[in-house]
Scaffold this motif. Structure first.
Motif, PDB file in Angstrom:
ATOM      1  N   SER A  51       0.894  -1.243  -0.017  1.00  0.00           N
ATOM      2  CA  SER A  51      -0.199  -0.577   0.132  1.00  0.00           C
ATOM      3  C   SER A  51       0.479   1.410   0.430  1.00  0.00           C
ATOM      4  O   SER A  51       2.172   1.193  -0.134  1.00  0.00           O
ATOM      5  CB  SER A  51      -0.501  -0.224   1.445  1.00  0.00           C
ATOM      6  OG  SER A  51      -1.291  -1.296   1.595  1.00  0.00           O
ATOM      7  N   ASP A  55      -3.684   5.327   2.187  1.00  0.00           N
ATOM      8  CA  ASP A  55      -4.721   3.798   1.597  1.00  0.00           C
ATOM      9  C   ASP A  55      -5.013   3.195   3.168  1.00  0.00           C
ATOM     10  O   ASP A  55      -6.367   2.914   2.523  1.00  0.00           O
ATOM     11  CB  ASP A  55      -4.107   2.721   0.741  1.00  0.00           C
ATOM     12  CG  ASP A  55      -3.360   3.457  -0.514  1.00  0.00           C
ATOM     13  OD1 ASP A  55      -4.323   4.734  -0.522  1.00  0.00           O
ATOM     14  OD2 ASP A  55      -2.481   2.975  -0.883  1.00  0.00           O
ATOM     15  N   ASP A  59      -9.083   2.856   3.766  1.00  0.00           N
ATOM     16  CA  ASP A  59      -9.876   1.703   2.938  1.00  0.00           C
ATOM     17  C   ASP A  59     -10.871   1.115   4.229  1.00  0.00           C
ATOM     18  O   ASP A  59     -11.503   0.840   4.193  1.00  0.00           O
ATOM     19  CB  ASP A  59      -8.887   0.789   3.462  1.00  0.00           C
ATOM     20  CG  ASP A  59      -9.140  -1.012   3.062  1.00  0.00           C
ATOM     21  OD1 ASP A  59      -9.630  -1.108   2.110  1.00  0.00           O
ATOM     22  OD2 ASP A  59      -8.261  -1.548   4.358  1.00  0.00           O
ATOM     23  N   TRP A  88      -8.645   5.285  -6.265  1.00  0.00           N
ATOM     24  CA  TRP A  88      -9.651   4.955  -5.627  1.00  0.00           C
ATOM     25  C   TRP A  88     -10.749   4.976  -5.990  1.00  0.00           C
ATOM     26  O   TRP A  88     -12.014   4.237  -6.330  1.00  0.00           O
ATOM     27  CB  TRP A  88      -9.554   5.483  -4.192  1.00  0.00           C
ATOM     28  CG  TRP A  88      -8.073   4.314  -3.081  1.00  0.00           C
ATOM     29  CD1 TRP A  88      -6.941   4.961  -2.900  1.00  0.00           C
ATOM     30  CD2 TRP A  88      -9.509   4.303  -2.275  1.00  0.00           C
ATOM     31  NE1 TRP A  88      -6.828   4.455  -2.153  1.00  0.00           N
ATOM     32  CE2 TRP A  88      -7.804   3.971  -1.879  1.00  0.00           C
ATOM     33  CE3 TRP A  88     -10.116   3.506  -1.955  1.00  0.00           C
ATOM     34  CZ2 TRP A  88      -7.829   3.524  -0.927  1.00  0.00           C
ATOM     35  CZ3 TRP A  88      -9.645   2.029  -1.265  1.00  0.00           C
ATOM     36  CH2 TRP A  88      -9.096   2.499  -0.625  1.00  0.00           C
ATOM     37  N   THR A 298      -3.254  -1.390  -2.938  1.00  0.00           N
ATOM     38  CA  THR A 298      -3.138  -0.713  -3.774  1.00  0.00           C
ATOM     39  C   THR A 298      -2.005  -0.821  -5.202  1.00  0.00           C
ATOM     40  O   THR A 298      -1.988  -0.084  -5.898  1.00  0.00           O
ATOM     41  CB  THR A 298      -3.522   0.453  -3.406  1.00  0.00           C
ATOM     42  OG1 THR A 298      -2.546   0.414  -2.651  1.00  0.00           O
ATOM     43  CG2 THR A 298      -5.377   0.791  -2.826  1.00  0.00           C
TER      44      THR A 298
END
Length: 398
Positions: A51, A55, A59, A88, A298
């Motif tokens: 990540s 994030d 998340d 995103w 991600t």
């Protein structure tokens, strides 16, 4: 992304997230992060092999039932927004809102990015409270009943629903997250104290003489009208333009009801290179404070990762399936695309995406950058904040 929200979870979270505006503060320059912020804003620094720092809060918000998070940025804004838009805003049900720049992204076809953004208007923000004031139309428009304040450099796995519900049940002006740690480390954080009924009685940022073993975890839920009132009172005065140093103390002095919400799980504030390295090496413990499956995926979500205890010259490391290793890797966090040369040895380090370690290299306690340069992690001074986190985990285990 590796975390999904089921229909049942969405149903349970709808009432908690309803009428709450989630605001993500991402305006810090991150100077203490050294070369890690060369060519990128601090929120996009890779973490954990999976990540970027930002994030985790995004998340958490998505899994908590929020459909949108408002980003308040300042440094390298277009770089940050372009990246978040790609990662995103490509799936339905959740997006990052870019405040005054949001229309520039919404009107584009899927997958496209704006060539340039409108010129920034107004002065630069001098603190977290300034960010709320300068973008007040986006923060307070609606208006929402509560404002959930999040940060772009906190690493944790958390559901905000119970915190919001507790805030509403208590009719508090503010509910702030807190943790219990050993008192000798409290001077590194914002200290909090509560009375027998759970109301905040004291809040001191980095106290010289701590009187409590409780510290703020920084994310919090404000009553919207109350937050607006105190920002209006403080604006134009001799203040530090900061939520923790100005707004919360002013609310406390004003007799507002401020409640705490205990955070029992892992939470980490990443502020220096040393803390960045040590927080990731802690993920390699037999019982990691943050399991691999709890981290958002991600960075190259198509590449599987796993914790490898012992296999083919890799020991006690998080590694992606595409790593090419001709050397020895021990106690490392390895991102996708990494190449390690013949007879190289890498210990207690983080290897960022696409990094190449030359043959015969010896690397320890460092971050290997994407371009192959090496940044050693010098211990924090005067105190090692990571020891506080280790102590914190030990405290919870008792």
């Amino acid at each position: 992304m590796n975390a999904t929200v089921t229909a049942g979870e969405r149903g349970r979270s709808a009432s908690a997230a309803d009428d709450v505006r989630a605001v993500l503060l991402a305006g810090g320059e991150g100077r203490r992060m050294g070369r890690l912020v060369s060519g990128r804003p601090k929120p996009l620094i890779p973490f954990g092999g999976t990540s970027r720092l930002i994030d985790f809060s995004l998340d958490n918000a998505r899994r908590s039932g929020f459909s949108e998070v408002l980003l308040l940025s300042q440094y390298e804004e277009q770089h940050l927004m372009d990246d978040l838009h790609r990662v995103w805003n490509s799936s339905q049900g959740f997006r990052v809102h870019f405040g005054p720049y949001d229309d520039a992204y919404r009107r584009l076809p899927a997958g496209a990015l704006p060539e340039r953004l409108p010129e920034r208007s107004g002065p630069r923000e001098r603190g977290t409270a300034d960010a709320l004031i300068h973008k007040a139309a986006h923060v307070f428009g609606g208006p929402p009943s509560e404002i959930l304040i999040l940060h772009a450099d906190h690493v944790y796995h958390f559901d905000y629903q119970d915190m919001v519900r507790e805030h509403r049940r208590s009719r508090a002006a503010l509910t702030l997250a807190y943790q219990r740690i050993q008192r000798r480390y409290v001077h590194l954080f914002g200290m909090v104290e509560f009375d027998a009924r759970g109301n905040l009685t004291n809040f001191v940022e980095k106290p010289a003489e701590p009187t409590s073993d409780l510290v703020s975890a920084a994310f919090c839920v404000f009553d919207t009208a109350c937050l607006q009132r105190y920002l209006e009172q403080l604006d134009g005065t001799d203040w530090q333009h900061d939520i923790s140093r100005d707004v919360i103390p002013a609310m406390l002095a004003g007799g507002e009801r401020i409640r705490g919400h205990l955070v029992r799980g892992h939470w980490e504030d990443i502020g220096t290179v040393d803390r960045y390295l040590r927080a990731q090496l802690a993920l390699l413990a037999d019982t990691p404070p943050l399991p691999l499956g709890h981290m958002p995926l991600t960075i190259r979500p198509d590449v599987p990762r796993r914790f490898t205890r012992t296999a083919a010259n890799i020991r006690a490391s998080i590694v992606p399936s595409d790593v090419r290793n001709a050397g020895v890797v021990e106690r490392c966090v390895v991102f996708p695309g990494v190449r390690i040369g013949q007879e190289a040895m890498v210990h207690d380090s983080v290897l960022l995406p696409g990094a190449e370690v030359p043959a015969g290299a010896r690397i320890s306690a460092s971050i290997v950058m994407e371009n192959g340069s090496v940044q050693p992690a010098e211990p924090d001074r005067p105190a090692d904040a990571v020891r506080a986190r280790i102590a914190q985990e030990e405290e919870r285990a008792r």
